[in-house]
Design an enzyme around this catalytic site. Structure first.
Site, PDB file in Angstrom:
ATOM      1  N   CYS A  53       0.817  -1.218   0.000  1.00 21.00           N
ATOM      2  CA  CYS A  53       0.000   0.000   0.000  1.00 21.00           C
ATOM      3  C   CYS A  53       0.848   1.264   0.000  1.00 21.00           C
ATOM      4  O   CYS A  53       0.316   2.366  -0.114  1.00 21.00           O
ATOM      5  CB  CYS A  53      -0.954  -0.014   1.187  1.00 21.00           C
ATOM      6  SG  CYS A  53      -1.844  -1.569   1.320  1.00 21.00           S
ATOM      7  N   ILE A  67     -12.965  -1.170  -0.559  1.00 23.22           N
ATOM      8  CA  ILE A  67     -12.226  -1.663  -1.724  1.00 23.22           C
ATOM      9  C   ILE A  67     -12.462  -0.650  -2.841  1.00 23.22           C
ATOM     10  O   ILE A  67     -13.615  -0.348  -3.171  1.00 23.22           O
ATOM     11  CB  ILE A  67     -12.704  -3.071  -2.117  1.00 23.22           C
ATOM     12  CG1 ILE A  67     -12.368  -4.057  -0.985  1.00 23.22           C
ATOM     13  CG2 ILE A  67     -12.071  -3.517  -3.429  1.00 23.22           C
ATOM     14  CD1 ILE A  67     -13.037  -5.417  -1.149  1.00 23.22           C
ATOM     15  N   LYS A  82     -10.191   5.821   4.809  1.00 24.03           N
ATOM     16  CA  LYS A  82     -11.473   5.345   5.306  1.00 24.03           C
ATOM     17  C   LYS A  82     -12.644   5.813   4.441  1.00 24.03           C
ATOM     18  O   LYS A  82     -13.529   5.027   4.099  1.00 24.03           O
ATOM     19  CB  LYS A  82     -11.659   5.846   6.755  1.00 24.03           C
ATOM     20  CG  LYS A  82     -13.020   5.578   7.355  1.00 24.03           C
ATOM     21  CD  LYS A  82     -13.217   4.084   7.575  1.00 24.03           C
ATOM     22  CE  LYS A  82     -14.674   3.695   7.663  1.00 24.03           C
ATOM     23  NZ  LYS A  82     -15.313   3.582   6.342  1.00 24.03           N
ATOM     24  N   HIS A 107      -9.297   3.690  -0.844  1.00 28.09           N
ATOM     25  CA  HIS A 107      -7.913   3.212  -0.801  1.00 28.09           C
ATOM     26  C   HIS A 107      -7.602   2.314  -2.001  1.00 28.09           C
ATOM     27  O   HIS A 107      -7.529   1.090  -1.865  1.00 28.09           O
ATOM     28  CB  HIS A 107      -7.696   2.465   0.532  1.00 28.09           C
ATOM     29  CG  HIS A 107      -6.315   1.965   0.757  1.00 28.09           C
ATOM     30  ND1 HIS A 107      -5.178   2.543   0.221  1.00 28.09           N
ATOM     31  CD2 HIS A 107      -5.866   0.892   1.482  1.00 28.09           C
ATOM     32  CE1 HIS A 107      -4.109   1.857   0.615  1.00 28.09           C
ATOM     33  NE2 HIS A 107      -4.499   0.857   1.359  1.00 28.09           N
TER      34      HIS A 107
END
Ligand SMILES: [Zn+2]
Lengths: 126, 395
Positions: free
Chosen positions: B85, B211, B331, B335
């Site tokens: 990430c 997602i 959040k 992401h």
């Protein structure tokens, strides 16, 4: 297991040993514990690694109850995964117990079980 | 040494776009960044690009040239960076270094991720490979599961409750309300968060980022280039650092701390010549609510064990003393993992330039930080951005 394309030397040797109740970790002269395969200590780089017996009893450091699994664990959720401390080394394993029976600080033993055709490190609460 | 400046920024809307290819997502963000920069595309000398799960999602490796081609730069050197990430945070760092050392004057940097076409189980499987396959994934550790292990360890060591984490989710949803690029532009309540189904205890659905499909991009230019070509680039990257740690959580002395961030923050602040107290606001890697707690402690904004109460006390919201994740964070903004690191820098840049919907909350701010983490913070980058006049830095 004898198929070399499906065998991870070091790791699978460790699982064989844990399965025979002869589990070990690698200990460097400075007392850092680590898990095989290793050529040097991951903390200090010392190449003198000695196989040291994993203590019979470990202590749960943290755990989670997984509700949304990867496809490998489809059908097994919810299940418990924990990190447990055995002397100078920590292991991550599935916990063969009801989630309510697991807590931080609980004593566990380590074994190996096959699930979804893969051998896995498993803890039992004591 | 040249100071890199952000000449232009671009984002796709973050969200659910399962039908869109990675190359199309990246092209949208990168072309927007080039347009925003107002530089001649032919002046771009290289592409640094972040992507994590291209092999899973699109059966596609070797994405650097593919992405350069998608923005009409097929003859430029192009490199894909993979650090889970933190992929585009690491890509940014390479772009910063190329400009600092004088090797390049104009660099395109960004990232993209396509995830929703994998479905929840497939994306969960793809994310899990950021952990140690032998010693974590085979023992049932998922990406949410790993952060749940950290959350439980935190509660055990320092206290805190699920309700404290819920306040972080509520805050970040609130921050995203006006952000047109965010996946969720809707408010939630503490009760909603607490009553939602669990993913990996003690983390529930509202403790987790969604997602996301999306892309982000920046055009970085050297200070000299900006002056010579009269490029409007008021935000400079003044600090850049990367930290590392063991891949597996079990091998860390303290599971409820992220020393890789502590090391990267020290180095980045030193690089920029600032202290933690000089940071006006930050975009931090809140893939899970607990990750925001760990980040604000490791970045030096809170003592260890104190970060858990920050959102509940209102200290990190838009009216707080140091707002955290004014974009909505991972959040609520979403992401798309390989795009996240550079998207944070896009947001910090817009907040400092004054063209972000939440800029009014930080109208006096001069210094923002972007914190991008990979896995359970085994990889991490920290970047310091400052609003300055051209030629003011690096002389
Ligand atoms: Zn050692």
């Amino acid at each position: 297991m004898s198929d070399p394309t499906d065998y991870d030397e070091g790791y699978d040797d460790l699982l064989d040993a844990i399965d025979d109740s002869e589990g070990y970790y690698l200990s460097c002269p400075s007392g850092h514990g680590s898990l095989p395969p290793r050529r040097v200590c991951p903390v200090c780089g010392d190449p003198q690694l000695r196989e040291t017996p994993i203590p019979d009893v470990g202590r749960v450091v943290t755990y989670t109850v997984v509700h949304v699994p990867t496809p490998q664990f489809d059908g097994a959720a919810p299940y418990v995964t924990a990190i447990a401390e055995f002397g100078d080394v920590r292991l991550t394993g599935l916990v063969a117990a009801d989630p309510d029976a697991v807590s931080v600080g609980a004593d566990v033993s380590v074994g190996v079980e096959t699930f979804d055709s893969e051998r896995r490190i498993v803890f039992e609460t004591l | 040494m040249q100071t890199p400046r952000v000449a232009g920024v671009g984002l796709t809307r973050f969200g659910v776009h399962p039908e869109r290819t990675g190359r199309d997502l990246f092209a949208e963000a990168a072309l927007a960044a080039i347009d925003d920069a107002g530089v001649d595309r032919s002046s771009i000398e290289a592409l640094h690009y972040g992507n994590f799960m291209g092999e899973f999602a699109e059966n596609q490796g070797h994405q650097g040239p593919l992405m350069a081609e998608a923005v009409g730069l097929s003859d430029r050197p192009a490199t894909r960076h993979e650090s889970a990430c933190a992929s585009s945070g690491v890509a940014l760092r390479e772009a910063v270094r190329a400009i600092r050392c004088g090797e390049a004057d104009v660099v395109l940097v960004g990232g993209a991720e396509r995830m929703n076409n994998l479905g929840t189980a497939g994306a969960t499987e793809a994310l899990a490979i950021a952990a140690d396959d032998l010693f974590e994934v085979r023992a049932g550790v998922t990406f949410p599961g790993a952060y749940a292990l950290m959350a439980r360890a935190y509660f055990d060591a320092y206290g805190g409750r699920r309700e404290d984490l819920a306040h972080i989710a509520v805050k970040n949803h609130d921050h995203a309300l006006e952000n047109e690029y965010a996946q969720f532009q809707r408010a939630i309540s503490v009760e909603t968060a607490l009553e939602a189904p669990m993913i990996a205890e003690p983390l529930g659905i509202y403790d987790s980022c969604p997602i996301t499909d999306g892309a982000s991009a920046l055009v970085l230019v050297s200070d000299d280039y900006a002056v010579r070509n009269d490029v409007d680039a008021s935000v400079a990257v003044t600090g850049s650092a990367q930290g590392g740690d063991t891949l597996a959580l079990q091998d860390r002395r303290e599971i409820a701390r992220t020393p890789a961030t502590e090391r990267a923050a020290d180095a980045a602040y030193g690089d920029a010549g600032i202290e933690a107290d000089d940071v006006d606001f930050a975009e931090v890697h809140d893939c899970f609510t607990i990750a925001e707690v760990l980040a604000i402690e490791a970045l030096g904004f809170y003592e260890v064990g104190e970060g858990i109460a920050a959102a509940r006390r209102g200290e990190t919201d838009r009216n707080g003393e140091r707002p955290i994740n004014l974009s909505g964070g991972l959040k609520a903004k979403g992401h798309p993992v390989g795009a996240t690191g550079t998207s944070q820098v896009v947001e910090v840049t817009r907040l400092l330039r004054g063209d972000h919907p939440n800029s009014d909350s930080v109208s006096d701010a001069t210094t923002g930080v972007a914190h991008n983490a990979g896995g359970t913070v085994a990889s991490v980058t920290v970047h310091v951005l400052e609003h300055t006049r051209r030629g003011e830095v690096g002389e």
